[in-house]
Scaffold this active site. Sequence first.
Site, PDB file in Angstrom:
ATOM      1  N   ARG A  81       0.954  -1.159  -0.150  1.00  0.00           N
ATOM      2  CA  ARG A  81      -0.184  -0.191   0.114  1.00  0.00           C
ATOM      3  C   ARG A  81       0.907   1.167  -0.010  1.00  0.00           C
ATOM      4  O   ARG A  81       1.833   1.339   0.770  1.00  0.00           O
ATOM      5  CB  ARG A  81      -0.738   0.072   1.275  1.00  0.00           C
ATOM      6  CG  ARG A  81      -1.781  -0.962   1.545  1.00  0.00           C
ATOM      7  CD  ARG A  81      -3.102  -0.654   0.883  1.00  0.00           C
ATOM      8  NE  ARG A  81      -3.964  -1.872   0.462  1.00  0.00           N
ATOM      9  CZ  ARG A  81      -4.661  -1.843  -0.720  1.00  0.00           C
ATOM     10  NH1 ARG A  81      -4.737  -0.638  -1.517  1.00  0.00           N
ATOM     11  NH2 ARG A  81      -5.252  -2.990  -1.076  1.00  0.00           N
ATOM     12  N   VAL A  82       0.426   2.417  -0.737  1.00  0.00           N
ATOM     13  CA  VAL A  82       1.182   3.459  -0.785  1.00  0.00           C
ATOM     14  C   VAL A  82       0.635   4.227   0.439  1.00  0.00           C
ATOM     15  O   VAL A  82      -0.500   4.661   0.549  1.00  0.00           O
ATOM     16  CB  VAL A  82       1.056   4.233  -2.045  1.00  0.00           C
ATOM     17  CG1 VAL A  82       1.740   5.709  -2.217  1.00  0.00           C
ATOM     18  CG2 VAL A  82       1.428   3.203  -3.231  1.00  0.00           C
ATOM     19  N   LEU A  83       1.414   4.787   1.554  1.00  0.00           N
ATOM     20  CA  LEU A  83       0.889   5.279   2.412  1.00  0.00           C
ATOM     21  C   LEU A  83       0.401   7.059   2.244  1.00  0.00           C
ATOM     22  O   LEU A  83       1.242   7.713   1.146  1.00  0.00           O
ATOM     23  CB  LEU A  83       2.014   5.776   3.779  1.00  0.00           C
ATOM     24  CG  LEU A  83       2.456   4.276   4.210  1.00  0.00           C
ATOM     25  CD1 LEU A  83       3.640   4.422   5.249  1.00  0.00           C
ATOM     26  CD2 LEU A  83       1.276   3.512   4.720  1.00  0.00           C
ATOM     27  N   HIS A 128      13.336  -2.375  -0.531  1.00  0.00           N
ATOM     28  CA  HIS A 128      12.996  -2.609  -1.968  1.00  0.00           C
ATOM     29  C   HIS A 128      13.915  -3.759  -2.637  1.00  0.00           C
ATOM     30  O   HIS A 128      15.275  -3.419  -2.577  1.00  0.00           O
ATOM     31  CB  HIS A 128      12.815  -1.317  -2.658  1.00  0.00           C
ATOM     32  CG  HIS A 128      12.538  -1.429  -4.404  1.00  0.00           C
ATOM     33  ND1 HIS A 128      11.165  -1.568  -4.449  1.00  0.00           N
ATOM     34  CD2 HIS A 128      13.372  -1.341  -5.117  1.00  0.00           C
ATOM     35  CE1 HIS A 128      11.214  -1.606  -5.387  1.00  0.00           C
ATOM     36  NE2 HIS A 128      12.462  -1.461  -6.271  1.00  0.00           N
TER      37      HIS A 128
HETATM   38  C1  GRF Z   1      10.577  -8.033  -0.569  1.00  0.00           C
HETATM   39  O1  GRF Z   1      11.420  -8.498  -1.534  1.00  0.00           O
HETATM   40  C2  GRF Z   1      10.654  -6.699  -0.166  1.00  0.00           C
HETATM   41  O2  GRF Z   1      11.879  -6.135  -0.770  1.00  0.00           O
HETATM   42  C3  GRF Z   1       9.697  -6.081  -1.028  1.00  0.00           C
HETATM   43  O3  GRF Z   1       8.521  -6.952  -0.773  1.00  0.00           O
HETATM   44  C4  GRF Z   1       9.123  -8.170  -0.609  1.00  0.00           C
HETATM   45  C5  GRF Z   1       8.404  -8.740   0.714  1.00  0.00           C
HETATM   46  O4  GRF Z   1       8.951 -10.128   1.096  1.00  0.00           O
HETATM   47  N1  GRF Z   1       9.144  -4.666  -0.414  1.00  0.00           N
HETATM   48  P1  GRF Z   1       8.483 -10.949   2.440  1.00  0.00           P
HETATM   49  O5  GRF Z   1       6.948 -10.795   2.606  1.00  0.00           O
HETATM   50  O6  GRF Z   1       9.143 -10.137   3.370  1.00  0.00           O
HETATM   51  O7  GRF Z   1       9.113 -12.109   2.315  1.00  0.00           O
END
Ligand code: GRF
Length: 211
Positions: free
Chosen positions: A99-101, A117
């Site tokens: 979700r975008v905050l 990310h």
């Molecule tokens: C991760 O790859 C993170 O970088 C991205 O969403 C994924 C979440 O993975 N924002 P998890 O639910 O922590 O396994």
Amino acid sequence: MNSSSPKRLPAVAVLCSGSGTNLQAIINAARRGRLRARVAVVVSDQPKAFALTRAARAGIPAIVVRRGDFPSRDAFDRRLLEILTPYRVRLVCLAGFMRVLSPIMVHRYPRRILNIHPALLPAFPGAHAVRDALAWGAKVTGVTVHVVDEEVDHGPIVLQEAVAIRPGEKEAALLKRVHRVEHRLYPHAITLMLSGRARVQGRRVSVKRAS
Ligand code: GRF
């Protein structure tokens, strides 16, 4: 209660939408004392997110807030704030929170919301960063932990680590290696922020060496 008692450790909230492997890495790091923090609450917008099970197994309050139950993003974020406020968290960690905050959340926790990310931002923002890096033919991708601002995948960068893409590598294999880096980098970034070793000034985050 002495200074190492868990209640005295800074509280963090983790927001997830999916499997929660990063949440698990944060819980494990805290349990092993590599991260001097406690996960006070886990919030998910997805009732079936496995992250909720991970939280429950660790004895952490796990709360569901469905976006569909609210008329607007602002109303949803106001509910998020209501949930988080009593936990008095020092940091809010987005870990696969899809979700975008809204500015409401970002302003309530200025420079205190982190996101992870799976790419070296500003390359490959968005929800399919690993797939996009492969499709682009990139030779290197990686992981970014950044402070959340009002734009998506945009705020000041706390830590980054590169992951070289192997010739012919498939998405699942690369994803696995990127995750391994994430699980190490995120607890480290949280430590830097909580200890004050990472200082955010405009777009730059200066990181002091450990003394
Ligand atoms: C991760 O790859 C993170 O970088 C991205 O969403 C994924 C979440 O993975 N924002 P998890 O639910 O922590 O396994």
